[in-house]
Structures are given as structure tokens and as C-alpha cells.
Design a protein around this motif. Structure first.
Motif, PDB file in Angstrom:
ATOM      1  N   TRP A 158      37.748 -24.194   5.127  1.00  0.00           N
ATOM      2  CA  TRP A 158      36.874 -24.559   6.241  1.00  0.00           C
ATOM      3  C   TRP A 158      35.411 -24.498   5.812  1.00  0.00           C
ATOM      4  O   TRP A 158      34.648 -25.464   5.973  1.00  0.00           O
ATOM      5  CB  TRP A 158      37.078 -23.590   7.403  1.00  0.00           C
ATOM      6  CG  TRP A 158      38.044 -23.979   8.469  1.00  0.00           C
ATOM      7  CD1 TRP A 158      39.198 -23.338   8.817  1.00  0.00           C
ATOM      8  CD2 TRP A 158      37.945 -25.085   9.379  1.00  0.00           C
ATOM      9  NE1 TRP A 158      39.814 -23.964   9.863  1.00  0.00           N
ATOM     10  CE2 TRP A 158      39.064 -25.044  10.234  1.00  0.00           C
ATOM     11  CE3 TRP A 158      37.009 -26.105   9.545  1.00  0.00           C
ATOM     12  CZ2 TRP A 158      39.278 -25.979  11.237  1.00  0.00           C
ATOM     13  CZ3 TRP A 158      37.215 -27.038  10.546  1.00  0.00           C
ATOM     14  CH2 TRP A 158      38.345 -26.965  11.377  1.00  0.00           C
ATOM     15  N   PHE A 159      35.024 -23.337   5.278  1.00  0.00           N
ATOM     16  CA  PHE A 159      33.616 -23.102   4.940  1.00  0.00           C
ATOM     17  C   PHE A 159      33.146 -23.996   3.804  1.00  0.00           C
ATOM     18  O   PHE A 159      32.031 -24.530   3.835  1.00  0.00           O
ATOM     19  CB  PHE A 159      33.419 -21.629   4.569  1.00  0.00           C
ATOM     20  CG  PHE A 159      32.045 -21.313   4.055  1.00  0.00           C
ATOM     21  CD1 PHE A 159      30.951 -21.289   4.917  1.00  0.00           C
ATOM     22  CD2 PHE A 159      31.829 -21.052   2.711  1.00  0.00           C
ATOM     23  CE1 PHE A 159      29.681 -21.004   4.447  1.00  0.00           C
ATOM     24  CE2 PHE A 159      30.561 -20.773   2.232  1.00  0.00           C
ATOM     25  CZ  PHE A 159      29.491 -20.746   3.098  1.00  0.00           C
ATOM     26  N   SER A 160      33.978 -24.178   2.783  1.00  0.00           N
ATOM     27  CA  SER A 160      33.533 -24.867   1.574  1.00  0.00           C
ATOM     28  C   SER A 160      33.355 -26.368   1.766  1.00  0.00           C
ATOM     29  O   SER A 160      32.598 -26.992   1.024  1.00  0.00           O
ATOM     30  CB  SER A 160      34.520 -24.613   0.428  1.00  0.00           C
ATOM     31  OG  SER A 160      35.785 -25.149   0.742  1.00  0.00           O
ATOM     32  N   ILE A 161      34.041 -26.961   2.753  1.00  0.00           N
ATOM     33  CA  ILE A 161      33.861 -28.389   2.999  1.00  0.00           C
ATOM     34  C   ILE A 161      32.801 -28.616   4.082  1.00  0.00           C
ATOM     35  O   ILE A 161      31.774 -29.263   3.838  1.00  0.00           O
ATOM     36  CB  ILE A 161      35.190 -29.051   3.408  1.00  0.00           C
ATOM     37  CG1 ILE A 161      36.256 -28.807   2.335  1.00  0.00           C
ATOM     38  CG2 ILE A 161      34.979 -30.554   3.608  1.00  0.00           C
ATOM     39  CD1 ILE A 161      35.969 -29.437   1.001  1.00  0.00           C
TER      40      ILE A 161
ATOM     41  N   LEU B 183      30.461 -26.032  -2.189  1.00  0.00           N
ATOM     42  CA  LEU B 183      31.505 -27.041  -2.383  1.00  0.00           C
ATOM     43  C   LEU B 183      32.469 -26.651  -3.495  1.00  0.00           C
ATOM     44  O   LEU B 183      33.663 -26.949  -3.432  1.00  0.00           O
ATOM     45  CB  LEU B 183      30.851 -28.393  -2.679  1.00  0.00           C
ATOM     46  CG  LEU B 183      31.688 -29.647  -2.436  1.00  0.00           C
ATOM     47  CD1 LEU B 183      32.175 -29.707  -1.000  1.00  0.00           C
ATOM     48  CD2 LEU B 183      30.872 -30.889  -2.767  1.00  0.00           C
ATOM     49  N   ALA B 184      31.963 -25.962  -4.520  1.00  0.00           N
ATOM     50  CA  ALA B 184      32.812 -25.595  -5.648  1.00  0.00           C
ATOM     51  C   ALA B 184      33.843 -24.545  -5.294  1.00  0.00           C
ATOM     52  O   ALA B 184      34.858 -24.404  -5.990  1.00  0.00           O
ATOM     53  CB  ALA B 184      31.955 -25.099  -6.812  1.00  0.00           C
ATOM     54  N   SER B 185      33.611 -23.797  -4.213  1.00  0.00           N
ATOM     55  CA  SER B 185      34.548 -22.731  -3.860  1.00  0.00           C
ATOM     56  C   SER B 185      35.858 -23.267  -3.304  1.00  0.00           C
ATOM     57  O   SER B 185      36.830 -22.519  -3.159  1.00  0.00           O
ATOM     58  CB  SER B 185      33.897 -21.796  -2.832  1.00  0.00           C
ATOM     59  OG  SER B 185      33.649 -22.472  -1.609  1.00  0.00           O
TER      60      SER B 185
ATOM     61  N   PRO C 285      31.388 -34.625   3.944  1.00  0.00           N
ATOM     62  CA  PRO C 285      31.925 -33.307   4.343  1.00  0.00           C
ATOM     63  C   PRO C 285      32.525 -33.270   5.739  1.00  0.00           C
ATOM     64  O   PRO C 285      33.230 -32.307   6.071  1.00  0.00           O
ATOM     65  CB  PRO C 285      30.699 -32.387   4.232  1.00  0.00           C
ATOM     66  CG  PRO C 285      29.837 -33.025   3.191  1.00  0.00           C
ATOM     67  CD  PRO C 285      30.004 -34.495   3.420  1.00  0.00           C
ATOM     68  N   LEU C 286      32.265 -34.280   6.572  1.00  0.00           N
ATOM     69  CA  LEU C 286      32.893 -34.320   7.893  1.00  0.00           C
ATOM     70  C   LEU C 286      34.417 -34.367   7.800  1.00  0.00           C
ATOM     71  O   LEU C 286      35.117 -34.003   8.750  1.00  0.00           O
ATOM     72  CB  LEU C 286      32.388 -35.523   8.698  1.00  0.00           C
ATOM     73  CG  LEU C 286      31.001 -35.373   9.347  1.00  0.00           C
ATOM     74  CD1 LEU C 286      30.551 -36.697   9.936  1.00  0.00           C
ATOM     75  CD2 LEU C 286      31.030 -34.288  10.411  1.00  0.00           C
ATOM     76  N   PHE C 287      34.943 -34.821   6.660  1.00  0.00           N
ATOM     77  CA  PHE C 287      36.385 -34.803   6.460  1.00  0.00           C
ATOM     78  C   PHE C 287      36.937 -33.375   6.525  1.00  0.00           C
ATOM     79  O   PHE C 287      38.138 -33.182   6.696  1.00  0.00           O
ATOM     80  CB  PHE C 287      36.750 -35.424   5.103  1.00  0.00           C
ATOM     81  CG  PHE C 287      36.796 -36.921   5.118  1.00  0.00           C
ATOM     82  CD1 PHE C 287      37.974 -37.595   5.417  1.00  0.00           C
ATOM     83  CD2 PHE C 287      35.672 -37.670   4.824  1.00  0.00           C
ATOM     84  CE1 PHE C 287      38.022 -38.971   5.432  1.00  0.00           C
ATOM     85  CE2 PHE C 287      35.703 -39.053   4.833  1.00  0.00           C
ATOM     86  CZ  PHE C 287      36.884 -39.706   5.143  1.00  0.00           C
ATOM     87  N   GLY C 288      36.055 -32.379   6.386  1.00  0.00           N
ATOM     88  CA  GLY C 288      36.483 -31.001   6.492  1.00  0.00           C
ATOM     89  C   GLY C 288      37.100 -30.663   7.835  1.00  0.00           C
ATOM     90  O   GLY C 288      37.830 -29.670   7.958  1.00  0.00           O
ATOM     91  N   LEU C 289      36.851 -31.485   8.855  1.00  0.00           N
ATOM     92  CA  LEU C 289      37.456 -31.262  10.164  1.00  0.00           C
ATOM     93  C   LEU C 289      38.978 -31.349  10.110  1.00  0.00           C
ATOM     94  O   LEU C 289      39.671 -30.769  10.949  1.00  0.00           O
ATOM     95  CB  LEU C 289      36.907 -32.272  11.176  1.00  0.00           C
ATOM     96  CG  LEU C 289      35.418 -32.125  11.538  1.00  0.00           C
ATOM     97  CD1 LEU C 289      34.960 -33.301  12.387  1.00  0.00           C
ATOM     98  CD2 LEU C 289      35.168 -30.810  12.263  1.00  0.00           C
ATOM     99  N   PHE C 290      39.500 -32.060   9.125  1.00  0.00           N
ATOM    100  CA  PHE C 290      40.951 -32.159   8.966  1.00  0.00           C
ATOM    101  C   PHE C 290      41.575 -30.805   8.630  1.00  0.00           C
ATOM    102  O   PHE C 290      42.794 -30.645   8.738  1.00  0.00           O
ATOM    103  CB  PHE C 290      41.308 -33.180   7.876  1.00  0.00           C
ATOM    104  CG  PHE C 290      41.203 -34.605   8.320  1.00  0.00           C
ATOM    105  CD1 PHE C 290      42.223 -35.197   9.041  1.00  0.00           C
ATOM    106  CD2 PHE C 290      40.078 -35.363   8.018  1.00  0.00           C
ATOM    107  CE1 PHE C 290      42.130 -36.517   9.447  1.00  0.00           C
ATOM    108  CE2 PHE C 290      39.977 -36.679   8.422  1.00  0.00           C
ATOM    109  CZ  PHE C 290      41.004 -37.265   9.145  1.00  0.00           C
ATOM    110  N   THR C 291      40.764 -29.842   8.221  1.00  0.00           N
ATOM    111  CA  THR C 291      41.284 -28.503   7.932  1.00  0.00           C
ATOM    112  C   THR C 291      41.986 -27.910   9.145  1.00  0.00           C
ATOM    113  O   THR C 291      42.900 -27.086   9.010  1.00  0.00           O
ATOM    114  CB  THR C 291      40.140 -27.576   7.471  1.00  0.00           C
ATOM    115  OG1 THR C 291      39.453 -28.170   6.367  1.00  0.00           O
ATOM    116  CG2 THR C 291      40.668 -26.217   7.052  1.00  0.00           C
TER     117      THR C 291
END
Length: 407
Positions: free
Chosen positions: A293-296, A325-327, A386-392
């Protein structure tokens, strides 16, 4: 018997840490050697009058062998593990470097790039498996320690190439084969440790048949893997926008020199290397889904601001972007391996291969977009990846199952 086991635990722990250090060092050497392919493009283009399409074919050949073969290698070695596969894989890289140093034709260059790609396809899934075996249950820590070597190698590679390959020419690539030989020696010793573990697993297999396996239906596991691959797409498309085109962006927008642009790129790549260290250990403590969640999504404010600030703040913003992002990658791999614990090699190969593939495709797509519009427009568009992180949110929460399994 209990006293022997307790007294042997420190020795086993030390051996596991030394294995992780060896894997990280080998990953550094491997990724330094991989980065040489991009570094010699200007030399090859001038020496052999190559077109941009031919340059692209070199990248395609490397990415094809490095990405598509990885899940196949992982799938095979999950069923037929071989302790010295890492050494043999590095042997392909050694041969590839020698071929690239001696190549006098375009087909020979393609063969050399393909051999380096094959070496990478063997190294990544197998090294990830051995890192998990040496983790002592700290899977995130082990994966991060393995990953940080690769990111450090990617950061150091362009600097070494600029001081060695550029001034000394194509034959100097052969000097880097010494690194391949050193990695083969290190990995041979890792293979001896791995062989002992494989023998122990075979002997005690009836006692260790239970695995921390989340009780999820297969369709849910498949859907979760798909979501993770979507997240890798967003992560690596944005990363490649910086690793491939950041120098051009700085030179075009702020009129910085080539040497200064390389230094600023090194700052970003260094932040990526440092950020890799945190994702796994933090995931061990707070859960890998939380790290994902946090990294994206965590980089979104920085990526949106970056295209609209001056040079100083551009360089400053790339540091938290790289760190955060690397995490993600280590956390993603460990999370996926926990979903499919019986196929850790195949999962590692799938994720490394997909990441390599997305990086290759992303470089081509973003380059085409920059040609059609501008390099500034590329960063304005990529800012929203990074909005794709919502898929998490679609990922199942495996933490209660992990804690129950360890209780």
C-alpha cells in the motif's frame, strides 16, 4: 540430542547470514554486468553503423531470454532443484561477456546479449529461492538483502562503464568477466550450503510436510497474483521513466551537462538501492500488504509535483520516490510466495521476469511517446501511474493466517 541442536543453532544462523551476504554480493556483480549492455550501445552503434531498430533488437534479445525464461526455470527447479544451478547460470553470463567483447558482427552481438540474458534467467529465481531457505523465517529481510545487491549493482554499473568501457572500448567488456568468475566462486560455496539443505530436507521430509499455506481458493490466489503483476507494471513503468530518460529530461528542461545529469541519476539509483533494504524487514513486522500500500500510493504526491518544480527540488524529490517505490518489490515477492509456498522458484521467476519485461516494454513505449510529444509530457503522464496502487485493496489479507500458522 537437544543439547546438540541448541549448540548448533548459532553456527546455522551464522551460515545463513553468510549465504545472504554472498547472494547479495553475487546479485551486485550480476547486475553490474547486465548494465554493461546498455552502456555499450553508443559504441556499438558507431562501430557497426547500427540502426535504432537494431539497437532495439539487442535489448529485445536480452529481455526475451532474461524475462520469458525466468518463470520456466523457476517452475523446473521447483521440481528438480540442483544445488549448483547458480554457478552454471553465472557461467552463461561469463560466456556472454566474452562474446560481447569479441563480437565483430551484429548476429554475434545478439548471441552475446542472449547469453547474458540466460544467465540472468537462471540466477534470479534460484537465488531468490536460496535466500528464502536461508532466511530463518524472516522472509522479507532475506529478500530485501538479496535485492539490495542488485539495485546497488544497477547504480554502480553506469559509473563503472563510463570510466572503463567508454574510454577503453568494446574489448574492455572482457575485464568484467573477472566479476563473473568471482561470482561463480562465491556461488559455488553457496551451492555447497544449498546441497546440505537439500539433503536435510529429503531426510526429514515426513516431519516437515506442513507448510504455512493460506487457505484461499485457487481463483482467489490467481486474482491476487494478477493484482500484484498490475502493481509491478505501474512500478516499473515509472522506474524506467527515470532510469532511462531522467538524464535527457534534466538536460532538455534545465540545460544541465551530461556529467551532472549522470550524477543526479546516481542520486536516484542510490535512493532505490537504499529503499530496497526497508521493504522486507518492515513487511516482516507490519505485514507485506501494508508495505505494498505505502510503497505504491506513497509516492503519488511526489510524482505529481516533480514535473512542476525547479532543478533543485526535482533532484530532492527523486530521493523519496526512489526510497519509497523501491520498498515494494521484495514485499510483493514474499507476499506472492506465501500465497503459493510450494512454488517459490516459479513465483520468483514470474515476478523478476515480468519486471524485466515491463522495464523493456516501458522503455520502448515511453521513448515512442517522447518522440511524438516531449520528454516533459512523459513525466506529466507517468506522474499518475502510482494511482494503480489502489488495486492493493483487492489483495486478500494473509496476516491473520500467517500469525495463526506460526502460533
Amino acid at each position: 540430542m537437544a543439547e546438540i541442536t541448541e549448540s548448533s543453532q548459532p553456527r546455522q544462523a551464522n551460515a545463513a547470514v553468510s549465504v545472504l551476504v554472498a547472494l547479495s554480493l553475487s546479485h551486485l556483480l550480476n547486475d553490474v554486468m547486465q548494465s554493461l549492455i546498455n552502456a555499450i550501445y553508443p559504441l556499438l552503434k558507431e562501430s557497426y553503423s547500427l540502426t535504432f531498430f537494431q539497437i532495439g533488437m539487442i535489448t529485445f534479445t536480452f529481455q526475451l531470454t532474461a524475462s520469458l525464461l525466468q518463470p520456466l526455470v523457476g517452475f523446473f527447479t521447483d521440481r528438480h532443484p540442483w544445488a549448483y544451478s547458480l554457478t552454471s547460470g553465472m557461467g552463461f553470463t561469463f560466456v556472454g561477456l566474452i562474446l560481447l567483447a569479441m563480437a565483430n558482427s551484429f548476429p554475434a552481438i545478439l548471441v552475446g546479449a542472449g547469453m547474458v540474458g540466460i544467465g540472468s534467467s537462471v540466477f534470479h529465481p534460484e537465488a531468490s529461492r536460496v535466500a528464502r531457505l536461508a532466511s530463518g523465517g524472516r522472509y522479507g529481510f532475506a529478500q530485501s538483502m538479496f535485492q539490495v545487491g542488485g539495485n546497488a549493482g544497477s547504480a554502480l554499473g553506469p559509473l563503472l562503464a563510463s570510466y572503463i568501457v567508454v574510454p577503453w572500448g568494446q574489448p574492455s567488456i572482457a575485464w568484467f568477466s573477472i566479476g563473473a568468475v568471482a561470482a561463480m566462486v562465491v556461488l559455488f560455496n553457496v551451492g555447497r550450503w544449498y546441497q546440505q539443505q537439500l539433503s536435510s530436507i529429503r531426510i526429514h521430509k515426513p516431519k516437515s510436510v506442513s507448510v504455512d499455506r493460506p487457505t484461499l481458493p485457487r481463483w482467489r490466489v490467481g486474482a491476487a497474483i494478477t493484482v500484484l503483476l498490475v502493481l509491478i507494471f505501474s512500478k516499473y513503468f515509472y522506474l524506467v521513466s527515470l532510469s532511462n530518460y531522467y538524464t535527457f529530461y534534466l538536460m532538455q528542461r534545465f540545460n544541465v551537462s551530461v556529467s551532472d545529469a549522470q550524477i543526479y541519476l546516481f542520486v536516484f539509483l542510490g535512493a532505490v538501492a537504499v529503499g530496497t533494504v526497508g521493504g522486507g524487514p518492515v513487511g516482516d513486522r507490519v505485514g507485506f500488504k501494508t508495505v505494498i500500500w505505502f510503497s505504491i500510493l506513497g509516492v503519488l504526491p511526489f510524482t505529481i509535483i516533480l514535473p512542476h518544480v525547479n532543478l533543485f527540488w526535482t533532484v530532492v524529490l527523486t530521493v523519496p520516490i526512489g526510497l519509497i517505490l523501491a520498498s515494494a518489490f521484495s514485499a510483493m515477492i514474499v507476499y506472492a510466495q506465501e500465497l503459493v509456498p510450494s512454488q517459490v522458484g516459479m513465483i520468483a521467476g514470474l515476478f523478476f521476469g515480468f519486471a524485466f519485461g515491463m522495464a523493456g516494454i516501458g522503455a520502448a513505449v515511453l521513448g515512442w511517446l517522447a518522440d511524438k510529444t516531449s520528454i516533459e509530457y512523459v513525466y506529466q503522464i507517468c506522474a499518475y501511474l502510482p494511482l494503480f496502487g489502489l488495486f492493493t485493496a483487492l489483495l486478500p489479507n494473509t496476516e491473520p493466517q500467517r500469525r495463526h500458522a506460526k502460533a
